[in-house]
Design an enzyme around this catalytic site. Structure first.
Site, PDB file in Angstrom:
ATOM      1  N   GLU A  13       0.930  -1.099  -0.033  1.00  0.00           N
ATOM      2  CA  GLU A  13       0.092   0.060  -0.069  1.00  0.00           C
ATOM      3  C   GLU A  13       0.669   1.271  -0.013  1.00  0.00           C
ATOM      4  O   GLU A  13       0.640   2.291   0.793  1.00  0.00           O
ATOM      5  CB  GLU A  13      -0.985   0.089   1.197  1.00  0.00           C
ATOM      6  CG  GLU A  13      -2.064  -1.317   1.357  1.00  0.00           C
ATOM      7  CD  GLU A  13      -2.722  -1.518   2.166  1.00  0.00           C
ATOM      8  OE1 GLU A  13      -2.764  -0.569   3.290  1.00  0.00           O
ATOM      9  OE2 GLU A  13      -3.424  -2.578   2.337  1.00  0.00           O
ATOM     10  N   ASN A  17       2.249  -4.828  -3.457  1.00  0.00           N
ATOM     11  CA  ASN A  17       1.027  -5.249  -3.232  1.00  0.00           C
ATOM     12  C   ASN A  17       0.120  -4.156  -2.696  1.00  0.00           C
ATOM     13  O   ASN A  17       0.378  -3.112  -2.110  1.00  0.00           O
ATOM     14  CB  ASN A  17       1.023  -6.048  -2.041  1.00  0.00           C
ATOM     15  CG  ASN A  17      -0.312  -6.894  -1.450  1.00  0.00           C
ATOM     16  OD1 ASN A  17      -0.805  -7.633  -2.625  1.00  0.00           O
ATOM     17  ND2 ASN A  17      -0.874  -6.928  -0.374  1.00  0.00           N
ATOM     18  N   HIS A  69     -10.136  -6.498  -2.455  1.00  0.00           N
ATOM     19  CA  HIS A  69     -11.181  -6.153  -1.585  1.00  0.00           C
ATOM     20  C   HIS A  69     -12.242  -5.461  -2.273  1.00  0.00           C
ATOM     21  O   HIS A  69     -12.390  -4.387  -2.581  1.00  0.00           O
ATOM     22  CB  HIS A  69     -10.558  -5.388  -0.421  1.00  0.00           C
ATOM     23  CG  HIS A  69      -9.546  -5.899   0.433  1.00  0.00           C
ATOM     24  ND1 HIS A  69      -9.933  -7.014   1.021  1.00  0.00           N
ATOM     25  CD2 HIS A  69      -8.464  -5.682   0.596  1.00  0.00           C
ATOM     26  CE1 HIS A  69      -8.774  -7.365   1.818  1.00  0.00           C
ATOM     27  NE2 HIS A  69      -7.804  -6.618   1.267  1.00  0.00           N
ATOM     28  N   GLU A 124      -5.597 -10.874  -1.706  1.00  0.00           N
ATOM     29  CA  GLU A 124      -6.487 -10.463  -0.416  1.00  0.00           C
ATOM     30  C   GLU A 124      -8.072 -10.552  -0.853  1.00  0.00           C
ATOM     31  O   GLU A 124      -8.715  -9.906  -0.202  1.00  0.00           O
ATOM     32  CB  GLU A 124      -6.262  -9.202   0.389  1.00  0.00           C
ATOM     33  CG  GLU A 124      -4.817  -9.350   0.523  1.00  0.00           C
ATOM     34  CD  GLU A 124      -4.618  -7.814   1.409  1.00  0.00           C
ATOM     35  OE1 GLU A 124      -5.286  -7.082   1.870  1.00  0.00           O
ATOM     36  OE2 GLU A 124      -3.221  -7.638   1.497  1.00  0.00           O
ATOM     37  N   ASP A 175     -11.873 -10.493  -1.124  1.00  0.00           N
ATOM     38  CA  ASP A 175     -12.946 -10.731  -0.778  1.00  0.00           C
ATOM     39  C   ASP A 175     -14.147  -9.888  -1.271  1.00  0.00           C
ATOM     40  O   ASP A 175     -13.556  -8.802  -1.985  1.00  0.00           O
ATOM     41  CB  ASP A 175     -12.970 -10.336   0.814  1.00  0.00           C
ATOM     42  CG  ASP A 175     -12.526  -9.069   1.268  1.00  0.00           C
ATOM     43  OD1 ASP A 175     -12.433  -8.016   0.495  1.00  0.00           O
ATOM     44  OD2 ASP A 175     -11.543  -9.217   2.276  1.00  0.00           O
TER      45      ASP A 175
HETATM   46  O1  9MR Z   1      -7.090  -8.651   8.235  1.00  0.00           O
HETATM   47  C1  9MR Z   1      -6.419  -7.686   8.632  1.00  0.00           C
HETATM   48  C2  9MR Z   1      -7.076  -7.477  10.083  1.00  0.00           C
HETATM   49  O2  9MR Z   1      -7.086  -8.551  11.075  1.00  0.00           O
HETATM   50  C3  9MR Z   1      -6.017  -6.251  10.692  1.00  0.00           C
HETATM   51  O3  9MR Z   1      -6.915  -5.810  12.133  1.00  0.00           O
HETATM   52  C4  9MR Z   1      -6.012  -5.190   9.896  1.00  0.00           C
HETATM   53  C5  9MR Z   1      -5.160  -4.044  10.444  1.00  0.00           C
HETATM   54  O4  9MR Z   1      -4.746  -2.954   9.565  1.00  0.00           O
HETATM   55  O5  9MR Z   1      -5.318  -5.797   8.513  1.00  0.00           O
HETATM   56  C6  9MR Z   1      -6.122  -6.707   8.028  1.00  0.00           C
HETATM   57  O6  9MR Z   1      -5.306  -6.958   6.883  1.00  0.00           O
HETATM   58  C7  9MR Z   1      -5.230  -5.930   5.816  1.00  0.00           C
HETATM   59  C8  9MR Z   1      -3.944  -6.447   4.982  1.00  0.00           C
HETATM   60  O7  9MR Z   1      -2.786  -6.693   6.051  1.00  0.00           O
HETATM   61  C9  9MR Z   1      -3.460  -5.219   3.990  1.00  0.00           C
HETATM   62  N1  9MR Z   1      -4.712  -5.014   3.090  1.00  0.00           N
HETATM   63  C10 9MR Z   1      -5.909  -4.827   3.493  1.00  0.00           C
HETATM   64  C11 9MR Z   1      -6.324  -5.680   4.765  1.00  0.00           C
HETATM   65  C12 9MR Z   1      -7.595  -5.448   5.246  1.00  0.00           C
HETATM   66  O8  9MR Z   1      -7.719  -4.478   6.096  1.00  0.00           O
END
Ligand code: 9MR
Length: 472
Positions: free
Chosen positions: A163, A205, A240, A268, A270
């Site tokens: 990101e 990513n 997402h 990732e 969903d």
């Molecule tokens: O799914 C993850 C969640 O459990 C955490 O609390 C969160 C913290 O920032 O991160 C989520 O995963 C993220 C991923 O690491 C990067 N892309 C976005 C994902 C969803 O927020």
């Protein structure tokens, strides 16, 4: 060093069954000509990763979660356990117990690992964020070296940076990394990762880059530069997504990165909707999953798809976007959603992936010839839990067969709740099963397997009844 993925592919090429040391689950690849009934078998057959983001606490505490992860996926990503705040909460003080648990599990189950992530603006401890440029650079280098070296040969690919582009018209993200080190922090991260594990695939990513837009244009520019230095192997498209909004330019957009000589990966996935979902929305979601999966399946350089969680209630979505959710492939009770079936089908698998408990056209109990020496069948308990167990059954042909029947009676409360690779009348105290369409023909000496889950009263030991096997 042989990476997990290479090991997995070698296993698949050389053998039919992957024995799992930790769980003892036998994971069979497809029979010739048969359609796969798990995501894993279908993805294996086309050489793709089908991955899942794993919550390590649930992996340790929930048997059904663990079994489903082992059975349905050939690639794992730690949802949180490999992030900086988990692995190095204080300067130089590394904690790997959760990450180790995930990597050990993957190894025991013949699964590859896609690592997530070295450098991100979120989930990075405050002690890093306050450093000056020189100190931040050395903290980054030390972190990447330590984590990558620890898992060298065991983690197949890494999201090196995550990101780094903002949502503002493709501008670089205004993070503490950028402010302290300038855009060169990205190059430093990739150079360090490449040197630390030269065999791992390195990915950049991001989210909202699935379609052709200003943000994906910036990723494209970064990817060109990193690729020209040979420090980038792939681009991760988080995906997402929102119901009904798979970008129309997604396929072409992925293709332009492939044309740079890079791999692409859905990292990732969903697809969220407004909850509660109705049947039409679940059907649309299935269609969206099918589309994304097809795009990857048809693109030789798409290494695979990772879904961001197992069940709807494992997902980050409802917590971040209240009123939305139901974004994944499994319901809260581990049953399969329509999106599971469409994903399975898009991977080349067959049917619904549901257990084959449809009654046989003839009742095996009343129409079989008397039991003889034609075949032998045995049951074994693969993984028991308090109120159930997963069994594996082996049918061995002692002569050439064009079909087989099996029967046994449970001594106690055990009852089959779902089954695969077997048909018949399966759910009562007496089980009368028959081969599925694809596993009835066996040469003398050849074996086939089927499997099932049972439910039973709490605490009782899962029994292993004697099975009568009859040629059909
Ligand atoms: O799914 C993850 C969640 O459990 C955490 O609390 C969160 C913290 O920032 O991160 C989520 O995963 C993220 C991923 O690491 C990067 N892309 C976005 C994902 C969803 O927020």
């Amino acid at each position: 060093m042989l990476h997990n993925r290479q090991r997995r592919r070698a296993l698949i090429a050389g053998a039919v069954t992957l024995a799992t040391a930790a769980l003892g689950i036998g994971l069979s690849t497809q029979f010739a000509g048969a359609q796969a009934t798990t995501l894993r078998a279908a993805a294996d057959a086309i050489g793709k990763d089908i991955g899942v983001a794993v919550d390590v606490n649930k992996l340790q505490s929930n048997t059904q979660y663990r079994n489903t992860i082992a059975t349905e996926f050939n690639s794992l990503t730690a949802e949180n356990a490999m992030k900086w705040d988990a692995t190095e909460p204080q300067d130089g003080n590394y904690t790997f117990s959760q990450a180790d648990t995930l990597v050990n599990f993957a190894e025991d189950n013949g699964q590859s690992v896609h690592g997530h992530t070295f450098v991100w603006h979120a989930q990075t401890p405050n002690w890093v964020q306050g450093l000056n440029a020189t100190a931040m650079r050395s903290a980054m280098v030390d972190h990447i070296n330590t984590v990558a070296n620890r898992y060298e040969g065991r983690v197949d690919s890494w999201d090196v940076v995550n990101e780094v582009v903002s949502d503002n018209n493709g501008a670089m993200r205004d993070s503490f990394w950028l402010r302290a080190m300038g855009e060169g922090y990205i190059t430093t991260a990739f150079q360090t990762a490449r040197a630390a594990d030269p065999n791992a695939d390195l990915y950049i990513n991001d989210y909202s880059i699935e379609g052709d837009n200003a943000k994906s244009d910036t990723i494209y520019r970064l990817a060109q530069g990193l690729k020209s230095q040979n420090i980038l192997d792939g681009v991760g498209f988080q995906s997402h997504l929102i119901l009904g909004q798979v970008p129309s330019t997604m396929e072409a957009n992925l293709q332009r990165f492939v044309d740079l000589g890079l791999k692409v990966r859905i990292t990732e996935l969903d697809i969220r909707l407004n909850t509660p979902a109705d049947a039409n929305e679940l059907a649309q979601q299935a269609e969206d999953y099918r589309r994304v999966t097809e795009i990857c399946a048809e693109l030789a350089d798409c290494s695979g798809i990772t879904v961001w969680g197992l069940r709807d209630n494992d997902s980050w979505v409802p917590g971040t976007f209240p009123g939305t959710g139901a974004a994944l492939l499994f319901n809260d009770d581990f049953s399969k959603k329509p999106a599971y079936t469409s994903t399975l089908n898009a991977l080349g698998g067959g049917g619904t992936g549901e257990p084959t408990t449809t009654p046989a056209t003839t009742d095996p109990a009343t129409s079989t010839p008397p039991p003889g020496d034609g075949c032998t069948a045995t049951l074994s308990v693969q993984s028991p839990w308090n109120t159930g167990a997963t069994y594996s059954a082996t049918v061995k042909a002692n002569q050439a067969l064009t079909g087989w029947r099996v029967t046994w009676t449970w001594p106690g409360s055990e009852r089959i709740s779902n089954a695969w690779s077997v048909t018949g009348t399966l759910t009562g105290a007496t089980v009368t099963g028959a081969n599925a369409a694809y596993n009835g023909t066996l040469a003398a000496g050849q074996s086939t397997t089927f499997g099932f889950n049972i439910t039973k009263n709490d605490g009782s030991t899962a029994s292993v009844p004697t099975v009568t096997c009859t040629p059909a």
